[in-house]
Write a protein that holds these residues in place. Structure first.
Motif, PDB file in Angstrom:
ATOM      1  N   TYR A  29      76.995 -41.216  11.991  1.00  0.00           N
ATOM      2  CA  TYR A  29      78.281 -41.313  12.700  1.00  0.00           C
ATOM      3  C   TYR A  29      78.004 -41.538  14.177  1.00  0.00           C
ATOM      4  CZ  TYR A  29      82.936 -40.371  14.486  1.00  0.00           C
ATOM      5  OH  TYR A  29      84.148 -40.486  15.121  1.00  0.00           O
ATOM      6  N   LYS A  30      78.403 -42.701  14.659  1.00  0.00           N
ATOM      7  CA  LYS A  30      78.218 -43.081  16.062  1.00  0.00           C
ATOM      8  C   LYS A  30      76.749 -42.966  16.482  1.00  0.00           C
ATOM      9  CE  LYS A  30      82.930 -42.109  17.648  1.00  0.00           C
ATOM     10  NZ  LYS A  30      83.787 -41.392  18.616  1.00  0.00           N
ATOM     11  N   LEU A  66      62.101 -43.398  -5.511  1.00  0.00           N
ATOM     12  CA  LEU A  66      62.939 -43.091  -4.366  1.00  0.00           C
ATOM     13  C   LEU A  66      63.974 -44.176  -4.081  1.00  0.00           C
ATOM     14  CD1 LEU A  66      63.091 -40.893  -2.100  1.00  0.00           C
ATOM     15  CD2 LEU A  66      61.633 -42.386  -0.731  1.00  0.00           C
ATOM     16  N   GLU A  67      65.182 -43.736  -3.785  1.00  0.00           N
ATOM     17  CA  GLU A  67      66.226 -44.650  -3.332  1.00  0.00           C
ATOM     18  C   GLU A  67      66.910 -44.047  -2.118  1.00  0.00           C
ATOM     19  OE1 GLU A  67      70.130 -47.190  -4.908  1.00  0.00           O
ATOM     20  OE2 GLU A  67      69.066 -45.829  -6.275  1.00  0.00           O
ATOM     21  N   LEU A  68      67.040 -44.837  -1.059  1.00  0.00           N
ATOM     22  CA  LEU A  68      67.705 -44.388   0.156  1.00  0.00           C
ATOM     23  C   LEU A  68      69.080 -45.028   0.250  1.00  0.00           C
ATOM     24  CD1 LEU A  68      67.762 -42.965   2.925  1.00  0.00           C
ATOM     25  CD2 LEU A  68      66.663 -45.019   3.885  1.00  0.00           C
ATOM     26  N   VAL A  69      70.080 -44.191   0.491  1.00  0.00           N
ATOM     27  CA  VAL A  69      71.437 -44.662   0.746  1.00  0.00           C
ATOM     28  C   VAL A  69      71.823 -44.221   2.153  1.00  0.00           C
ATOM     29  CG1 VAL A  69      73.865 -44.582   0.063  1.00  0.00           C
ATOM     30  CG2 VAL A  69      72.067 -44.491  -1.696  1.00  0.00           C
ATOM     31  N   VAL A  70      72.107 -45.161   3.016  1.00  0.00           N
ATOM     32  CA  VAL A  70      72.601 -44.858   4.362  1.00  0.00           C
ATOM     33  C   VAL A  70      74.093 -45.162   4.378  1.00  0.00           C
ATOM     34  CG1 VAL A  70      72.503 -45.435   6.804  1.00  0.00           C
ATOM     35  CG2 VAL A  70      70.389 -45.335   5.455  1.00  0.00           C
ATOM     36  N   TRP A  71      74.879 -44.111   4.573  1.00  0.00           N
ATOM     37  CA  TRP A  71      76.336 -44.271   4.655  1.00  0.00           C
ATOM     38  C   TRP A  71      76.723 -44.144   6.122  1.00  0.00           C
ATOM     39  CZ3 TRP A  71      79.834 -43.976   0.152  1.00  0.00           C
ATOM     40  CH2 TRP A  71      81.184 -44.176   0.522  1.00  0.00           C
ATOM     41  N   ASP A  72      77.219 -45.215   6.668  1.00  0.00           N
ATOM     42  CA  ASP A  72      77.481 -45.279   8.098  1.00  0.00           C
ATOM     43  C   ASP A  72      78.985 -45.195   8.370  1.00  0.00           C
ATOM     44  OD1 ASP A  72      77.451 -45.693  10.793  1.00  0.00           O
ATOM     45  OD2 ASP A  72      76.323 -47.569  10.732  1.00  0.00           O
ATOM     46  N   ASN A  73      79.404 -44.048   8.899  1.00  0.00           N
ATOM     47  CA  ASN A  73      80.815 -43.815   9.220  1.00  0.00           C
ATOM     48  C   ASN A  73      81.165 -44.235  10.654  1.00  0.00           C
ATOM     49  OD1 ASN A  73      82.366 -42.913   7.054  1.00  0.00           O
ATOM     50  ND2 ASN A  73      81.699 -40.793   7.251  1.00  0.00           N
ATOM     51  N   GLN A  92      70.377 -48.877  -0.071  1.00  0.00           N
ATOM     52  CA  GLN A  92      71.773 -49.278   0.076  1.00  0.00           C
ATOM     53  C   GLN A  92      72.231 -48.922   1.485  1.00  0.00           C
ATOM     54  OE1 GLN A  92      74.567 -47.935  -3.065  1.00  0.00           O
ATOM     55  NE2 GLN A  92      72.776 -47.172  -4.173  1.00  0.00           N
ATOM     56  N   TYR A  93      72.982 -49.828   2.091  1.00  0.00           N
ATOM     57  CA  TYR A  93      73.628 -49.539   3.371  1.00  0.00           C
ATOM     58  C   TYR A  93      75.125 -49.753   3.195  1.00  0.00           C
ATOM     59  CZ  TYR A  93      75.234 -49.952   8.183  1.00  0.00           C
ATOM     60  OH  TYR A  93      75.921 -49.777   9.357  1.00  0.00           O
ATOM     61  N   ILE A  94      75.902 -48.698   3.483  1.00  0.00           N
ATOM     62  CA  ILE A  94      77.355 -48.736   3.301  1.00  0.00           C
ATOM     63  C   ILE A  94      78.009 -48.439   4.639  1.00  0.00           C
ATOM     64  CG2 ILE A  94      79.332 -47.740   2.067  1.00  0.00           C
ATOM     65  CD1 ILE A  94      77.247 -46.806  -0.082  1.00  0.00           C
ATOM     66  N   SER A  95      78.814 -49.369   5.116  1.00  0.00           N
ATOM     67  CA  SER A  95      79.506 -49.185   6.395  1.00  0.00           C
ATOM     68  C   SER A  95      80.990 -48.955   6.141  1.00  0.00           C
ATOM     69  CB  SER A  95      79.319 -50.423   7.277  1.00  0.00           C
ATOM     70  OG  SER A  95      80.082 -50.313   8.470  1.00  0.00           O
ATOM     71  N   LEU A  98      71.532 -35.461   3.562  1.00  0.00           N
ATOM     72  CA  LEU A  98      71.042 -35.276   4.928  1.00  0.00           C
ATOM     73  C   LEU A  98      72.058 -35.783   5.951  1.00  0.00           C
ATOM     74  CD1 LEU A  98      67.380 -36.545   4.439  1.00  0.00           C
ATOM     75  CD2 LEU A  98      68.034 -34.191   4.974  1.00  0.00           C
ATOM     76  N   ASP A  99      72.141 -35.081   7.084  1.00  0.00           N
ATOM     77  CA  ASP A  99      72.907 -35.619   8.194  1.00  0.00           C
ATOM     78  C   ASP A  99      71.969 -36.481   9.037  1.00  0.00           C
ATOM     79  OD1 ASP A  99      71.340 -33.980   9.728  1.00  0.00           O
ATOM     80  OD2 ASP A  99      72.983 -32.832  10.587  1.00  0.00           O
ATOM     81  N   GLN A 100      72.404 -36.900  10.206  1.00  0.00           N
ATOM     82  CA  GLN A 100      71.624 -37.854  10.997  1.00  0.00           C
ATOM     83  C   GLN A 100      70.661 -37.200  11.978  1.00  0.00           C
ATOM     84  OE1 GLN A 100      74.687 -40.067  12.977  1.00  0.00           O
ATOM     85  NE2 GLN A 100      75.284 -38.381  14.313  1.00  0.00           N
TER      86      GLN A 100
END
Length: 280
Positions: A22-23, A45-52, A73-76, A102-104
């Protein structure tokens, strides 16, 4: 969702890692920096980055991170999806054996995956693994649920322990898919920020007898453990106060205690910040 290790084969556990931004960009996230230092060969392993964030990360940063992971995966979502909802969406729509949330802004040692791998393989019947989360040299997670609220541990407990009355923050949780398949559990989507972890932990202890605390320390910071401005604290406190009727709806005595406790805290914050808004 489904598990991958259910065919009698000798396979690496499938670990899906969800990092919520986030930001903050990928390159500015301590969590992602520390993930890149881990032994990624220990898991499928799989990484998912969820971008708020209001704006997506630069494409170059997304491409570089994608190249570092076989599955990525990258999700915006600039609309800033509630944590409870995005947790559920990722956990519901992917295949895995364990999910790491996890948080950032978390920092953890390079051997974290080594310790986690040993724990999940050594204790296959346990469905929740937690790190020791520190803030300013104080253990802030796990903790104890006492009457209606959390209480910091005075003495660290590690290994397999009873799950009853244990609380933990979501950042750093490693959850077995069995929790969601066997018990139809999910994160409470009535909650958007605070209380998500408390609600999950209280419900987990209704179904599972044990959890496992890893001998691993995370460094973590959050607003409620710092000294924010009056405006920030007011917003966060109101959010926190609003979670209690939802979390404690099946505990009437605890709900009454929480109500009076909120009045005391409101007064303390009004005096600290010299701001009458805390009393409203």
């Amino acid at each position: 969702m489904k598990a991958t290790m259910n065919r009698g084969e000798s396979l690496k556990p499938k670990l899906i890692v969800l990092v919520v931004l986030y930001k903050k960009t990928i390159s500015a996230s301590p969590t992602i920096s520390h993930l890149l230092l881990q032994n990624k060969t220990l898991f499928d392993l799989e990484l998912v980055v969820w971008d708020n964030s209001p704006e997506p990360c630069p494409e170059q940063e997304v491409a570089e991170l994608s190249a570092a992971f076989d599955q990525f995966q990258y999700i915006s979502t600039p609309e800033n999806v509630w944590l409870s909802k995005l947790y559920n969406q990722v956990l519901r729509s992917n295949t895995y054996d364990y999910a790491l949330l996890l948080d950032q802004d978390s920092e953890f040692p390079e051997y974290y995956f080594d310790k986690l791998n040993a724990a999940v393989l050594g204790f296959p019947k346990i469905s929740l693994f937690l790190p020791i989360v520190m803030n300013n040299r104080k253990v802030v997670s796990p903790g104890s649920f006492v009457y209606f609220k959390g209480k910091h541990w005075k003495k660290i407990q590690t290994g397999a322990i009873p799950a009853k009355n244990v609380l933990a923050i979501t950042s750093g949780m490693v959850i077995s898919v069995k929790v969601f398949l066997a018990h139809q559990m999910k994160f409470d989507e009535r909650l958007n920020l605070y209380g998500i972890d408390t609600s999950f932990m209280l419900r987990y202890s209704k179904f599972e007898e044990q959890l496992y605390v890893l001998r691993i320390k995370f460094d973590h910071d959050t607003v409620l453990w710092s000294n924010p401005s009056a405006d920030v604290m007011l917003s966060r406190f109101r959010n926190l106060k609003g979670t209690w009727p939802k979390i404690l709806s099946d505990r009437p005595v605890a709900l009454v205690l929480a109500y009076f406790y909120s009045k005391v805290v409101s007064l303390k914050l009004a005096l600290k910040y010299q701001d009458l808004r805390f009393l409203k």
